[in-house]
Scaffold this motif. Structure first.
Motif: not given
Ligand SMILES: N[C@@H](CCC(=O)N[C@@H](CS)C(=O)NCC(=O)O)C(=O)O
Length: 231
Positions: A105, A109, A112, A140, A143, A147
């Protein structure tokens, strides 16, 4: 027997479940849900879970990789993939899985462009090309939900070598990597493959027994992260 497996792109435990289904010779269809949005969707679909993989087996809902292993074992006893050491199974299902999930993950982020590399099948029935085209916006939003704080990711990066040492040790003592594959083989290999998605880790892991094992048990695993890790 009819199985439908629900996963998300890049989900290593979804790959674990898929490997188990293949090993058991159960015909299945895989349906992918959008990453992170899968959590409310699973609820709407009547699964009492927020995580993938989930599966329907002859219409019955089964959640989590460990329960999927048991449901498949009960439905198709041979070739047997259980029993396995449950403490090891929990380590694979929790610690190892979570270590590479946090890194994955964090990688998605920070890089991308990597998200598109994990898309190889339709998501919610949308062809991969269309999903890729939606990434400038959808990526986005994804993401934001993915986070992982830097300190958490760096702590997981620090413990990854210890996890890989453990995989090497399990190979050395024959717990995994044997001729008769078991649920641990299928739990562990996709996690190692996800770690190998990182450009900076791939070669080093591939050179160890854990890497060779992961590629053998899980030959296909899409996705690639650029140089996002600290040197
Ligand atoms: N260890 C469990 C959990 C799997 C898991 O955490 N899956 C991730 C995707 S790889 C997920 O759906 N996470 C949703 C969340 O973070 O709430 C299993 O293998 O079934």
């Amino acid at each position: 027997m009819r199985a439908v497996l629900y996963g998300t792109p890049g989900s290593h435990p979804s790959m674990s479940a898929e490997l188990m289904l293949r090993h058991k010779g159960v015909a299945y269809r895989r349906r992918d849900l959008p990453n992170m949005t899968h959590k409310p969707l699973l609820r709407l679909m009547g699964f009492g879970a927020r995580t993938v993989p989930v599966m329907t087996l002859d219409g019955r809902r089964v959640t989590t990789t460990m329960r999927i292993a048991r449901a498949l074992e009960a439905a198709v006893p041979q070739p047997a993939i259980l029993p396995v050491d449950e403490a090891l199974e929990r380590w694979a299902d929790d610690d190892l899985q979570e270590c590479v999930r946090a890194l994955g993950r964090w990688g998605a982020v920070r890089d991308p462009a990597s998200m598109a590399t994990f898309l190889e099948r339709p998501v919610l029935g949308m062809p991969p090309g269309a999903v890729k085209a939606s990434l400038p916006v959808v990526g986005r939003l994804t993401a934001l939900q993915m986070k992982v704080p830097d300190d958490v990711a760096l702590a997981q990066l620090a413990v990854l070598p210890g996890h890989l040492d453990r995989v090497d040790a399990l190979l050395a003592d024959g717990t995994i990597g044997g001729e008769r594959r078991n649920a641990l083989d299928f739990q562990i290999a996709p996690s190692v493959r996800l770690a190998m998605a990182f450009d900076q880790l791939r070669e080093e892991i591939a050179a160890r027994p854990a890497g060779a094992f992961a590629v053998r048990v899980c030959p296909e695993f899409a996705g690639r992260f650029g140089a996002v890790l600290p040197a």
